[in-house]
Design a protein around this motif. Structure first.
Motif, mmCIF file in Angstrom:
data_model
loop_
_atom_site.group_PDB
_atom_site.id
_atom_site.type_symbol
_atom_site.label_atom_id
_atom_site.label_comp_id
_atom_site.label_asym_id
_atom_site.label_seq_id
_atom_site.Cartn_x
_atom_site.Cartn_y
_atom_site.Cartn_z
ATOM 1 N N ASP A 17 55.421 3.179 46.939
ATOM 2 C CA ASP A 17 56.364 3.955 47.715
ATOM 3 C C ASP A 17 56.699 3.360 49.279
ATOM 4 O OD1 ASP A 17 58.362 6.194 47.897
ATOM 5 O OD2 ASP A 17 57.010 7.434 49.281
ATOM 6 N N ILE A 18 55.819 2.573 49.699
ATOM 7 C CA ILE A 18 55.988 1.883 50.776
ATOM 8 C C ILE A 18 57.167 0.747 50.862
ATOM 9 C CG2 ILE A 18 55.001 0.370 52.691
ATOM 10 C CD1 ILE A 18 53.891 3.245 52.438
ATOM 11 N N ASP A 19 58.187 0.835 51.704
ATOM 12 C CA ASP A 19 59.183 -0.127 51.764
ATOM 13 C C ASP A 19 59.053 -1.064 52.975
ATOM 14 O OD1 ASP A 19 61.716 -1.126 51.041
ATOM 15 O OD2 ASP A 19 62.703 0.062 52.552
ATOM 16 N N GLU A 20 58.636 -0.724 53.983
ATOM 17 C CA GLU A 20 58.492 -1.773 55.060
ATOM 18 C C GLU A 20 57.329 -1.509 55.947
ATOM 19 O OE1 GLU A 20 63.191 -2.649 56.236
ATOM 20 O OE2 GLU A 20 62.065 -1.463 57.611
ATOM 21 N N VAL A 21 56.396 -2.525 56.224
ATOM 22 C CA VAL A 21 55.447 -2.331 57.233
ATOM 23 C C VAL A 21 55.569 -3.436 58.456
ATOM 24 C CG1 VAL A 21 52.980 -2.520 57.683
ATOM 25 C CG2 VAL A 21 53.899 -1.486 55.687
ATOM 26 N N PHE A 22 55.765 -3.030 59.638
ATOM 27 C CA PHE A 22 56.238 -4.199 60.522
ATOM 28 C C PHE A 22 55.638 -3.573 62.107
ATOM 29 C CE2 PHE A 22 59.147 -0.587 60.161
ATOM 30 C CZ PHE A 22 59.627 -0.410 61.386
ATOM 31 N N PHE A 23 55.876 -4.659 62.893
ATOM 32 C CA PHE A 23 55.791 -4.223 64.114
ATOM 33 C C PHE A 23 57.043 -4.841 65.131
ATOM 34 C CE2 PHE A 23 53.230 -8.180 63.802
ATOM 35 C CZ PHE A 23 53.692 -9.178 64.900
ATOM 36 N N ILE A 24 57.273 -4.205 66.227
ATOM 37 C CA ILE A 24 58.335 -4.661 67.204
ATOM 38 C C ILE A 24 57.458 -5.241 68.481
ATOM 39 C CG2 ILE A 24 60.333 -3.963 68.438
ATOM 40 C CD1 ILE A 24 61.048 -2.308 66.308
ATOM 41 N N VAL A 25 57.908 -6.166 69.209
ATOM 42 C CA VAL A 25 57.236 -6.842 70.290
ATOM 43 C C VAL A 25 57.995 -6.216 71.484
ATOM 44 C CG1 VAL A 25 56.354 -8.850 71.453
ATOM 45 C CG2 VAL A 25 56.396 -8.724 68.786
ATOM 46 N N TYR A 26 57.399 -5.769 72.516
ATOM 47 C CA TYR A 26 57.886 -5.539 73.820
ATOM 48 C C TYR A 26 57.125 -6.435 74.772
ATOM 49 C CZ TYR A 26 59.755 -1.312 71.680
ATOM 50 O OH TYR A 26 60.514 -0.272 70.923
ATOM 51 N N ARG A 27 58.180 -7.285 75.575
ATOM 52 C CA ARG A 27 57.822 -8.173 76.563
ATOM 53 C C ARG A 27 56.920 -7.500 77.791
ATOM 54 N NH1 ARG A 27 63.044 -9.418 75.155
ATOM 55 N NH2 ARG A 27 63.350 -10.843 73.753
ATOM 56 N N PRO A 28 56.367 -8.350 78.505
ATOM 57 C CA PRO A 28 55.438 -7.820 79.854
ATOM 58 C C PRO A 28 56.634 -7.073 80.460
ATOM 59 C CG PRO A 28 54.776 -9.857 79.240
ATOM 60 C CD PRO A 28 56.044 -9.960 78.344
ATOM 61 N N ASP A 29 57.808 -7.334 80.505
ATOM 62 C CA ASP A 29 58.850 -6.726 81.396
ATOM 63 C C ASP A 29 59.476 -5.596 80.613
ATOM 64 O OD1 ASP A 29 60.598 -8.079 79.565
ATOM 65 O OD2 ASP A 29 62.038 -8.927 80.898
ATOM 66 N N GLY A 30 59.149 -5.108 79.486
ATOM 67 C CA GLY A 30 59.541 -3.989 79.100
ATOM 68 C C GLY A 30 60.597 -4.208 77.923
ATOM 69 N N THR A 31 61.177 -5.375 77.943
ATOM 70 C CA THR A 31 62.308 -5.432 77.049
ATOM 71 C C THR A 31 61.915 -5.993 75.724
ATOM 72 O OG1 THR A 31 62.588 -7.785 77.701
ATOM 73 C CG2 THR A 31 63.746 -6.412 79.250
ATOM 74 N N THR A 32 63.004 -5.872 74.859
ATOM 75 C CA THR A 32 62.628 -6.329 73.328
ATOM 76 C C THR A 32 63.742 -6.640 72.534
ATOM 77 O OG1 THR A 32 61.716 -5.575 71.246
ATOM 78 C CG2 THR A 32 62.680 -3.902 72.707
ATOM 79 N N SER A 33 63.478 -7.763 71.675
ATOM 80 C CA SER A 33 64.952 -7.847 70.879
ATOM 81 C C SER A 33 65.191 -6.859 69.864
ATOM 82 C CB SER A 33 64.592 -9.329 70.140
ATOM 83 O OG SER A 33 63.616 -9.021 69.194
ATOM 84 N N GLY A 34 63.977 -6.109 69.560
ATOM 85 C CA GLY A 34 64.197 -5.150 68.517
ATOM 86 C C GLY A 34 64.036 -5.582 67.292
ATOM 87 N N ASN A 35 63.784 -6.987 67.065
ATOM 88 C CA ASN A 35 63.355 -7.384 65.756
ATOM 89 C C ASN A 35 62.162 -6.956 65.167
ATOM 90 O OD1 ASN A 35 65.989 -8.884 65.761
ATOM 91 N ND2 ASN A 35 64.974 -10.935 66.890
ATOM 92 N N LYS A 36 62.214 -6.471 63.790
ATOM 93 C CA LYS A 36 61.081 -6.354 62.895
ATOM 94 C C LYS A 36 60.184 -7.535 62.524
ATOM 95 C CE LYS A 36 63.011 -2.008 61.145
ATOM 96 N NZ LYS A 36 63.494 -1.379 60.010
ATOM 97 N N VAL A 37 58.842 -7.524 62.878
ATOM 98 C CA VAL A 37 58.139 -8.563 62.296
ATOM 99 C C VAL A 37 57.345 -7.924 61.232
ATOM 100 C CG1 VAL A 37 56.203 -10.278 62.730
ATOM 101 C CG2 VAL A 37 57.853 -9.755 64.612
#
Length: 269
Positions: A189-209
């Motif tokens: 039933d699992i579709d996606e397992v991922f993490f999103i990276v937030y940079r030291p300044d708090g910004t992120t691309s929002g891309n799923k790894v």
């Protein structure tokens, strides 16, 4: 964060397509311009399991069918597997056992039976024909969403790991990430397992790894397929900004339910 992640993207290129009326399905494929066209396919919407009648009619309609020798369908489940284990022949014979209402009406049909434990999610329908001018070819491609009627529980994640989680970067360094995933409805039933990276300044691309439970130790660092431990190897180098990154881990099931979130701090020096 400039993670250098290798990925492989499969691209299906359609050389040409045509539609004969308002589009009611995803893709009609015509590589050799036969003298018949696809009018409609079914199912193309949402399907919900019916305990009293679990049959589902798969059908395709053509503008004409005099030169068609055979029509078959292939059903791919959300896990990418052939749902029936084989292709499904379609008939224009008017027989109820095949779910075909009228013989010779240019609608080719057959029945399949969905189950209460069939996977929730998107099913791909691929239709193939053979005719007097060419061998079997893919003529149309459609999708439908299935709900098995069972109560759906959100996945749960635990034991997030980033190793090493403190890195002094002098050259390219590989980092192993992993996560334990559980689901009351089963790992299928699992579709996606991922993490999103937030940079030291708090910004992120929002891309799923995305992490994988495929047993591919070399590519993903995953030791055993299907054990609920999802893994991914990433790499960092001197171009990555220095500081503390936040990895936000999550999982989503085929019913769209979202797991708890685990945050993991990673220091790059």
């Amino acid at each position: 964060m400039n993670f250098r992640i290798k990925s492989f993207i499969s691209i299906f290129i359609i050389s040409s397509f045509f539609i004969s009326c308002e589009k009611e399905f995803d893709t009609v494929i015509d590589t050799q311009k036969p003298s018949y066209q696809v009018v409609s396919v079914s199912p193309k919407d949402s399907v919900i399991f019916n305990v009293n009648d679990s049959s589902l009619v798969v059908s395709i309609q053509f503008t004409q069918s005099s030169i068609i020798n055979s029509v078959i369908a292939e059903i791919i489940d959300p896990a990418g597997k052939n749902y029936l284990g084989e292709t499904l022949p379609l008939f224009d014979n008017g027989k109820s056992v095949n779910g075909d209402q009228s013989a010779n009406d240019k609608i080719f049909s057959n029945k399949i039976f969905m189950k209460s434990n069939s996977l929730n999610g998107k099913y791909d329908l691929k239709f193939y024909t053979s005719d007097n001018t060419s061998p079997q070819k893919l003529i149309a491609w459609s999708t439908f969403k299935y709900r098995n009627g069972q109560s759906n529980a959100a996945p749960e994640i635990s034991n997030a790991l980033v190793e090493p989680d403190t890195v002094e970067v002098t050259n390219t360094i590989n980092i192993l990430t992993s996560l334990v995933v559980n689901d009351q409805n089963g790992l299928n039933d699992i579709d996606e397992v991922f993490f999103i990276v937030y940079r030291p300044d708090g910004t992120t691309s929002g891309n799923k790894v995305f992490l994988f439970d495929d047993g591919n130790l070399t590519l993903n660092g995953d030791q055993t397929a299907g054990d609920g431990i999802y893994s991914r190897i990433i790499s960092v180098n001197q171009s990555n900004a220095k500081g503390t990154y936040r990895f936000e881990f999550q999982a989503i099931d085929r019913g769209g339910l979202i797991s708890n979130i685990i945050n993991y701090a990673v220091l790059i020096q």
